[in-house]
Motif scaffolding. Structure first.
Motif, PDB file in Angstrom:
ATOM      1  N   ALA A 102       0.833  -1.212   0.000  1.00 55.64           N
ATOM      2  CA  ALA A 102       0.000   0.000   0.000  1.00 55.64           C
ATOM      3  C   ALA A 102       0.865   1.258   0.000  1.00 55.64           C
ATOM      4  N   ALA A 103       1.974   1.228   0.725  1.00 54.75           N
ATOM      5  CA  ALA A 103       2.847   2.403   0.790  1.00 54.75           C
ATOM      6  C   ALA A 103       3.494   2.710  -0.558  1.00 54.75           C
ATOM      7  N   ILE A 104       3.927   1.673  -1.281  1.00 55.48           N
ATOM      8  CA  ILE A 104       4.550   1.933  -2.590  1.00 55.48           C
ATOM      9  C   ILE A 104       3.497   2.409  -3.584  1.00 55.48           C
ATOM     10  N   GLU A 105       2.301   1.855  -3.501  1.00 55.51           N
ATOM     11  CA  GLU A 105       1.222   2.330  -4.377  1.00 55.51           C
ATOM     12  C   GLU A 105       0.913   3.794  -4.087  1.00 55.51           C
ATOM     13  N   ASP A 106       0.818   4.146  -2.812  1.00 48.36           N
ATOM     14  CA  ASP A 106       0.547   5.535  -2.426  1.00 48.36           C
ATOM     15  C   ASP A 106       1.639   6.476  -2.935  1.00 48.36           C
ATOM     16  N   ARG A 107       2.876   6.079  -2.739  1.00 49.83           N
ATOM     17  CA  ARG A 107       4.003   6.928  -3.144  1.00 49.83           C
ATOM     18  C   ARG A 107       4.021   7.122  -4.653  1.00 49.83           C
ATOM     19  N   LEU A 108       3.848   6.036  -5.400  1.00 50.14           N
ATOM     20  CA  LEU A 108       3.854   6.135  -6.863  1.00 50.14           C
ATOM     21  C   LEU A 108       2.667   6.943  -7.363  1.00 50.14           C
ATOM     22  N   ALA A 109       1.514   6.785  -6.717  1.00 50.95           N
ATOM     23  CA  ALA A 109       0.334   7.562  -7.106  1.00 50.95           C
ATOM     24  C   ALA A 109       0.558   9.050  -6.885  1.00 50.95           C
ATOM     25  N   ALA A 110       1.149   9.396  -5.762  1.00 49.54           N
ATOM     26  CA  ALA A 110       1.386  10.805  -5.434  1.00 49.54           C
ATOM     27  C   ALA A 110       2.419  11.450  -6.351  1.00 49.54           C
ATOM     28  N   GLU A 111       3.435  10.681  -6.732  1.00 49.36           N
ATOM     29  CA  GLU A 111       4.526  11.261  -7.513  1.00 49.36           C
ATOM     30  C   GLU A 111       4.370  11.122  -9.020  1.00 49.36           C
ATOM     31  N   HIS A 112       3.607  10.118  -9.477  1.00 47.28           N
ATOM     32  CA  HIS A 112       3.585   9.833 -10.912  1.00 47.28           C
ATOM     33  C   HIS A 112       2.199   9.604 -11.515  1.00 47.28           C
ATOM     34  N   ALA A 113       1.161   9.495 -10.710  1.00 43.47           N
ATOM     35  CA  ALA A 113      -0.203   9.251 -11.186  1.00 43.47           C
ATOM     36  C   ALA A 113      -0.260   8.146 -12.248  1.00 43.47           C
ATOM     37  N   PRO A 114       0.133   6.922 -11.887  1.00 41.82           N
ATOM     38  CA  PRO A 114       0.110   5.835 -12.880  1.00 41.82           C
ATOM     39  C   PRO A 114      -1.312   5.475 -13.294  1.00 41.82           C
ATOM     40  N   ARG A 115      -1.416   4.853 -14.465  1.00 43.33           N
ATOM     41  CA  ARG A 115      -2.711   4.381 -14.969  1.00 43.33           C
ATOM     42  C   ARG A 115      -3.069   3.022 -14.382  1.00 43.33           C
ATOM     43  N   ARG A 116      -2.020   2.206 -14.120  1.00 44.54           N
ATOM     44  CA  ARG A 116      -2.279   0.908 -13.520  1.00 44.54           C
ATOM     45  C   ARG A 116      -1.037   0.444 -12.766  1.00 44.54           C
ATOM     46  N   TYR A 117      -1.247  -0.568 -11.932  1.00 43.75           N
ATOM     47  CA  TYR A 117      -0.171  -1.183 -11.153  1.00 43.75           C
ATOM     48  C   TYR A 117       0.031  -2.596 -11.674  1.00 43.75           C
ATOM     49  N   HIS A 118       1.288  -3.033 -11.723  1.00 44.48           N
ATOM     50  CA  HIS A 118       1.622  -4.346 -12.278  1.00 44.48           C
ATOM     51  C   HIS A 118       2.731  -4.967 -11.432  1.00 44.48           C
ATOM     52  N   LEU A 119       2.630  -6.264 -11.185  1.00 47.39           N
ATOM     53  CA  LEU A 119       3.683  -7.000 -10.493  1.00 47.39           C
ATOM     54  C   LEU A 119       3.665  -8.441 -10.959  1.00 47.39           C
ATOM     55  N   VAL A 120       4.709  -9.176 -10.633  1.00 46.23           N
ATOM     56  CA  VAL A 120       4.780 -10.597 -10.968  1.00 46.23           C
ATOM     57  C   VAL A 120       5.245 -11.372  -9.747  1.00 46.23           C
ATOM     58  N   THR A 121       4.818 -12.614  -9.671  1.00 44.34           N
ATOM     59  CA  THR A 121       5.259 -13.517  -8.621  1.00 44.34           C
ATOM     60  C   THR A 121       5.256 -14.931  -9.167  1.00 44.34           C
ATOM     61  N   GLY A 122       5.967 -15.800  -8.509  1.00 47.57           N
ATOM     62  CA  GLY A 122       6.018 -17.188  -8.937  1.00 47.57           C
ATOM     63  C   GLY A 122       4.648 -17.856  -8.860  1.00 47.57           C
ATOM     64  N   GLY A 123       4.370 -18.683  -9.824  1.00 43.86           N
ATOM     65  CA  GLY A 123       3.086 -19.369  -9.886  1.00 43.86           C
ATOM     66  C   GLY A 123       2.819 -20.309  -8.728  1.00 43.86           C
ATOM     67  N   ARG A 124       3.860 -20.746  -8.040  1.00 45.90           N
ATOM     68  CA  ARG A 124       3.706 -21.629  -6.875  1.00 45.90           C
ATOM     69  C   ARG A 124       3.723 -20.853  -5.556  1.00 45.90           C
ATOM     70  N   SER A 125       3.855 -19.558  -5.613  1.00 45.19           N
ATOM     71  CA  SER A 125       3.998 -18.730  -4.411  1.00 45.19           C
ATOM     72  C   SER A 125       2.632 -18.334  -3.878  1.00 45.19           C
ATOM     73  N   GLU A 126       1.960 -19.293  -3.271  1.00 49.83           N
ATOM     74  CA  GLU A 126       0.566 -19.095  -2.844  1.00 49.83           C
ATOM     75  C   GLU A 126       0.391 -17.941  -1.861  1.00 49.83           C
ATOM     76  N   GLY A 127       1.315 -17.781  -0.926  1.00 57.34           N
ATOM     77  CA  GLY A 127       1.206 -16.677   0.024  1.00 57.34           C
ATOM     78  C   GLY A 127       1.256 -15.329  -0.677  1.00 57.34           C
ATOM     79  N   ASN A 128       2.164 -15.195  -1.637  1.00 62.61           N
ATOM     80  CA  ASN A 128       2.260 -13.950  -2.400  1.00 62.61           C
ATOM     81  C   ASN A 128       0.982 -13.710  -3.195  1.00 62.61           C
ATOM     82  N   LEU A 129       0.507 -14.752  -3.859  1.00 60.51           N
ATOM     83  CA  LEU A 129      -0.711 -14.612  -4.661  1.00 60.51           C
ATOM     84  C   LEU A 129      -1.895 -14.195  -3.794  1.00 60.51           C
ATOM     85  N   ARG A 130      -2.020 -14.762  -2.591  1.00 62.73           N
ATOM     86  CA  ARG A 130      -3.112 -14.367  -1.684  1.00 62.73           C
ATOM     87  C   ARG A 130      -3.008 -12.890  -1.318  1.00 62.73           C
ATOM     88  N   LEU A 131      -1.800 -12.449  -0.970  1.00 60.24           N
ATOM     89  CA  LEU A 131      -1.599 -11.039  -0.607  1.00 60.24           C
ATOM     90  C   LEU A 131      -2.013 -10.134  -1.754  1.00 60.24           C
TER      91      LEU A 131
END
Length: 164
Positions: A102-131
């Motif tokens: 949430a903090a990185i999204e807030d910071r990027l929104a305040a400084e750059h007004a992005p159109r969308r957010y994008h990230l990648v994680t391993g397909g087996r990384s269930e904890g990351n996917l849940r988050l």
């Protein structure tokens, strides 16, 4: 009395602690995929210093210790690319990963007004996917990095603004 975790912008003095934390945190990912050459484990200190200068990097601190970190950068198309979110294993499961995201999204929104957010994680990384799903991200595709299948996730900045 216990200390609380604070989140702030990283600077060059944090580089070594960030790199050590990243190395510690991504060991479990490497083990999960049987690949100890994943990028977070082979990044050099010089590469990280260059990234600190060119990206938004946040750290979570418990006193003077860096216990979490995340990076983000908005590209020319207006997509905020977020990566290397990690939390010290002893502090995982207490919401710090969600706070950093949430903090990185807030910071990027305040400084750059992005159109969308994008990230990648391993397909087996269930904890990351849940988050990421809890944080409003939805799968948008897959990528391949050597022997690891990565899941790309995204959310529109307009959706983030209404939920923040």
């Amino acid at each position: 009395m216990g200390m609380s975790v604070t989140i702030s912008a990283a600077d060059e003095r944090d580089a070594e602690q960030i790199l050590k934390l990243q190395y510690l945190c991504f060991q479990s990912e490497a083990e999960l995929y049987g690949d100890y050459r994943i990028e977070p484990l082979v990044q050099t200190l010089d590469d990280l210093r260059a990234e600190l200068a060119a990206s938004c990097v946040l750290v979570a601190r418990l006193g003077e210790e860096v216990v979490g970190t995340v990076r983000g950068k908005v590209d020319a198309e207006g997509t905020a690319r977020i990566g290397r979110l990690c939390v010290h294993p002893r502090l995982q499961g207490h919401g710090l990963g969600g706070r950093l995201l949430a903090a990185i999204e807030d910071r990027l929104a305040a400084e750059h007004a992005p159109r969308r957010y994008h990230l990648v994680t391993g397909g087996r990384s269930e904890g990351n996917l849940r988050l990421y799903r809890r944080s409003g991200y939805a799968p948008v595709g897959t990528e391949r990095d050597r022997q690891v299948t990565l899941i790309a996730l995204a959310k529109d900045a307009a959706e983030y603004a209404t939920s923040a």
